[in-house]
Each structure stands twice: as structure tokens, then as C-alpha cells.
Scaffold this motif. Structure first.
Motif: not given
Length: 191
Positions: A82-84, A67-75
């Protein structure tokens, strides 16, 4: 003739008592095996529980890291894969000490082996319990035939066997004395 018949009966009764003693000895040995099997099973269950707990913690760390790896690329204003959501007020962080996928899979394999071993030990203890019940039933039946009871309680059948053996020895001594008396009588009659 009468004494010989009594001797045969005593011999047969002694043989039956010895068979019962052997069955009881076998039952005691079996109970020791069963006790050991149950202890091995309890030990395996504890190991399984510890390993499951460690695996669950490791799995949680791994998933948190994912989850952290996905979150670090969020802008901001870009959709979360994951949730849109386009707003990311609390993105997940990558925990320190997160395991690699390979490590997690190795631990899962180890856990599965431990679970399988615990199941085998449980089955073994179950089979030994069934076998113990059969052996106990056979010994109880033989005790009922000999003593008229399953001989439970203080000392159980062993006490009754000892008492019966004492009586058998006494009877054997009486027969021996009667034989001697008959021989003396026969000897006197010959003179």
C-alpha cells in the motif's frame, strides 16, 4: 315576480356556499393526506439515517479487515504493497465480526432502496404541498367573492358559512311569509 327573483338569488347564493363548503372539505381531506405524507417522509428519513450509519460502520469494519489481511503478510524490510514502507511498527489487525464483501454489497443495495424511497416520499409531499396551496387559493378566492375576505382566523370560512346560511334561511322564511301574504291578498281581491 320580485319574490321569485329573490328566491333564485337565494338559491344561487346557497349553491355557491355549498360549493365553498365542498372545496373546504376537500382541502381538509387533502391536508390530512399531506400530514400523513410528511410523517411517512420523516419516518423514511430516520430509517435512512439509521441504515446509513449502520452501513458506514459495516464498511469501516470491512475496510479495516482488508487492511488487516494485507498487514498479516507484511515482513520487516519488505515493502508494504500500500505505502511502500519497509518498516511496519503498527500493522493493522483484522477486526472480529468483519462483514464479507457480499454482505456489505447487500447492505449497500438496501441503503440505496431506502434512500430512493425517502426521495419519492419527499417528492410526493412536495407535490401535495403545491396542490394544497392551489386548493387553498381557490377556496380563499371563493370566500373573497362571497364574504369580501379570505375569512381567516377563528373558525375561518366555516364560521362565516354557518352565519350566512342562517341569514339565507331567515331570508327564505321572509320570502315564504311574503308569498303567503300575497296569496291571502290575492284571495281577498278575488272575493
Amino acid at each position: 315576480m320580485r319574490l321569485e327573483k329573490r328566491e333564485r338569488e337565494l338559491s344561487e347564493e346557497k349553491k355557491v356556499l355549498e360549493e365553498l363548503e365542498q372545496e373546504l372539505k376537500q382541502l381538509d381531506e387533502h391536508r390530512k393526506k399531506l400530514s400523513e405524507a410528511r410523517q411517512n417522509y420523516r419516518t423514511a428519513v430516520l430509517e435512512k439515517e439509521r441504515t446509513e450509519s449502520a452501513y458506514r460502520k459495516m464498511e469501516r469494519l470491512f475496510l479495516d479487515a482488508q487492511a488487516g489481511m494485507l498487514a498479516r503478510n507484511l515482513k520487516e524490510e519488505e515493502a508494504c504493497p500500500v505505502c511502500g514502507s519497509k518498516h511496519h511498527p503498527h500493522p493493522a489487525a483484522i477486526p472480529p465480526m468483519a462483514p464479507e464483501r457480499e454482505t456489505l454489497e447487500q447492505e449497500r443495495g438496501r441503503l440505496e432502496k431506502i434512500q430512493a424511497a425517502a426521495e419519492r416520499l419527499s417528492e410526493n409531499a412536495g407535490h401535495l404541498t403545491e396542490e394544497e396551496e392551489k386548493l387553498k387559493g381557490m377556496a380563499d378566492e371563493k370566500a373573497r367573492q362571497i364574504f369580501g375576505t379570505a375569512a381567516e382566523g377563528e373558525g375561518g370560512p366555516q364560521r362565516l358559512i354557518r352565519e350566512r346560511k342562517i341569514r339565507l334561511r331567515e331570508k327564505a322564511e321572509n320570502i315564504k311569509e311574503e308569498k303567503k301574504a300575497e296569496l291571502r291578498k290575492a284571495e281577498r281581491n278575488r272575493q
